[in-house]
Design a protein around this motif. Structure first.
Motif, short mmCIF file in Angstrom:
data_model
loop_
_atom_site.label_atom_id
_atom_site.label_comp_id
_atom_site.label_asym_id
_atom_site.label_seq_id
_atom_site.Cartn_x
_atom_site.Cartn_y
_atom_site.Cartn_z
N GLU A 11 2.20 2.02 -3.53
CA GLU A 11 1.21 2.65 -4.41
C GLU A 11 1.09 4.14 -4.11
O GLU A 11 1.02 4.97 -5.03
N LYS A 12 1.10 4.51 -2.84
CA LYS A 12 0.99 5.92 -2.47
C LYS A 12 2.26 6.69 -2.85
O LYS A 12 2.19 7.80 -3.38
N GLU A 61 5.16 4.20 4.35
CA GLU A 61 5.04 5.17 3.26
C GLU A 61 6.15 6.22 3.33
O GLU A 61 6.78 6.55 2.32
N GLY A 66 2.45 7.31 -6.60
CA GLY A 66 1.55 8.37 -7.02
C GLY A 66 2.05 9.74 -6.61
O GLY A 66 1.98 10.70 -7.39
N ALA A 106 6.33 -0.90 -9.37
CA ALA A 106 5.46 -2.07 -9.23
C ALA A 106 5.73 -2.72 -7.88
O ALA A 106 6.89 -2.83 -7.47
N ALA A 150 0.83 -1.20 0.00
CA ALA A 150 0.00 0.00 0.00
C ALA A 150 0.86 1.25 0.00
O ALA A 150 0.56 2.24 -0.68
#
Length: 532
Positions: free
Chosen positions: A461-462, A519, A465, A472, A458
């Motif tokens: 992905e953040k 993150e 972006g 990937a 997760a």
């Protein structure tokens, strides 16, 4: 007349230039490649792609299938010594059966025995299909640069017409006698020209002495020559050549070459067709720097080594790939310009190890083959997986750990997964078959997370972006199974940990366990590696 502007101008159309052009085009950057010759050479020049080169080339569109087709069943040459090719007592120096299993290191062969001419033809076709513009019969005659661009004057060889091209960056891939290097005023270090050879290419039916289509390297100690048979109808005889003794290129007449060929075969009456003979200097050179402003040197333009271990071409492919992914990320805005500085920082120490080892190998060789060689000797100056798979990079594009010892190599059979090293090969399953972790690498950054690490996926992905980067994320044990339960061990992480792998399949960063703020940790690692 308008001046053409390109993102990257590549000067030179052999291994280095073609790999650079294809690697850029595959990443959405359309380069212009210029080469003085009208097309790809059909003469064999070098043989053999090591494991690292194969892994990198397999990530580029169209290459893997064509390489495997061209390779066929020939994956490892037999090496022998004898008085001549016809010697019934030729001694074969097969690899020691007690050596570790090379299949533990990679899903590709330890060596793909294929000629440079074949590989270049494949790379050329794939580069054009990917969108690279290739101009044969075109040479560079002048090069200047400023803070915003490089300006090249090009000349059509046949017509003499000159014109100008502007480029964001230039890659000098024009070989040992690089005009790009000379125009930059970059000097070379090392031992210089340390020997000379003549390569005699010929055609003959050798089926009386070797199996038709045989892939062999045959040394003849005391003769100053050796054969390379690559399975094709054309063969090469490598002959030591000594200008200091008064020998000149003019001495290698067709008549003399045919006599040397027949003597080396051991059959004075065999029918031989002479193709050509060409001079080959044995060099040990390293450019004092690989970058000057917007211009980079790669392959033989940056360094040259003796051909005995067959690593010069492999270094060229690896240089080109490592430079291209950096250029692409900078040109697309995913990375800062400082990322380009890490190309030389990482490559120079690794290349230097290979160059020095090749020089030692040349000292005990005749023609292309060592006059004496024990395959089981770990100290023999021959290419080993530790050199081309166990390398370790150190630069700002690697998030080294606090206890890193700064070593340049490690044992690839016992990988640590430390940042800076090649990502270890692990066999994965996907429900339809088996694949390697390396089948996941190449296009962009990849995050591999453990079975108990959902937060890392997760977070990836953040972070992707937020930063606008290609990333990937795969959780081992979810889509991809760990066939032998070795992923954590080989990457040095707990099931809650994660590893960030660069486009060149080098570990950029790892979190051995689950982080407090995945993150933030991943975004910080990416920001640093990308020089943002």
């Amino acid at each position: 007349m308008s001046v053409q502007r390109v993102p990257v101008l590549v000067v030179g159309g052999a291994y280095t230039g073609l790999t650079t052009a294809l690697s850029l085009a595959a990443r959405g950057v359309r380069p212009l490649l210029v080469e003085r010759r009208p097309g790809v050479s059909t003469l064999p020049k070098a043989w053999g792609l090591n494991t690292r080169s194969q892994e990198l080339l397999h990530t580029l569109p169209g290459v893997r299938r064509r390489l495997e087709t061209a390779l066929g069943d020939a994956k490892w040459p037999r090496i022998s010594h004898g008085d001549c090719l016809a010697d019934p007592e030729r001694r074969f120096l097969d690899p020691d059966a007690g050596q570790p299993d090379p299949e533990e290191l990679s899903s590709v062969p330890q060596l793909a025995w294929i000629s440079q001419a074949q590989v270049e033809e494949i790379l050329r076709g794939c580069a054009e299909e990917a969108g690279a513009e290739l101009r044969g019969g075109t040479e560079l005659v002048a090069l200047v640069q400023d803070d915003d661009k490089a300006v090249a004057t090009l000349r059509e060889v046949t017509s003499g017409r000159e014109y100008t091209v502007e480029a964001d960056y230039v890659v000098g891939a024009d070989g040992n006698t690089s005009s790009v290097r000379d125009m930059l005023g970059v000097s070379v270090e090392g031992g210089g020209t340390i020997g000379h050879m003549f390569i005699i290419t010929f055609e003959a039916d050798l089926s009386r002495y070797v199996k038709k289509g045989a892939v062999e390297v045959i040394g003849m100690p005391g003769s100053g020559s050796s054969f390379i048979l690559d399975g094709s109808d054309r063969h090469t005889l490598w002959v030591d050549y000594f200008p200091a003794r008064g020998e000149t290129p003019q001495d290698f007449t067709e008549e003399r070459c045919l006599e040397r060929i027949r003597r080396a075969i051991g059959d004075p009456d065999i029918d031989v067709t002479f193709v050509n003979a060409r001079f080959f200097p044995i060099n040990h050179k390293m450019a004092e720097r690989f970058r000057d402003g917007r211009v980079f040197l790669a392959g033989d333009s940056a360094h040259a080594c003796p051909p005995n271990g067959g690593q010069g071409g492999n270094l060229a492919i690896q240089d080109a790939y490592d430079l291209a992914w950096r250029l692409a990320l900078v040109l697309t805005g995913e990375a800062g310009p400082a990322l380009l500085d890490t190309y030389e920082t990482e490559r120079r120490p690794v290349i230097d190890i290979t160059l020095k080892r090749e020089v030692e190998l040349a000292k005990i060789s005749e023609g292309r083959v060592p006059a004496s060689y024990n395959p089981a000797d770990p100290n023999a100056p021959v290419p080993m997986p530790k050199e081309y798979l166990g390398f370790r990079y150190h630069s700002a594009a690697v998030r080294s750990e606090a206890d890193d010892d700064g070593s340049l190599q490690e044992d690839p059979w016992h990988p640590t997964g430390r940042p800076g090293g090649r990502a270890p090969h692990v066999v994965l399953t996907d429900g339809t078959g088996e694949l390697s972790t390396h089948d996941l690498f190449g296009r962009g950054f990849v995050l591999l997370a453990g079975t108990k690490a959902p937060d890392w996926v997760a977070a990836a992905e953040k972070a992707a972006g937020t930063l606008g980067v290609t990333l990937a994320a795969h959780r081992i044990g979810e889509r991809f199974g760990d066939r032998d339960n070795r992923w954590c061990e080989r990457y040095g992480v707990e099931p809650t940990g994660a590893v960030l792998v660069r486009p060149d399949a080098v570990v950029a960063w790892r979190g051995k366990t689950g982080g407090d703020d995945p993150e933030q940790e991943l975004a910080a690692a990416l920001t640093a590696v990308l020089a943002r």
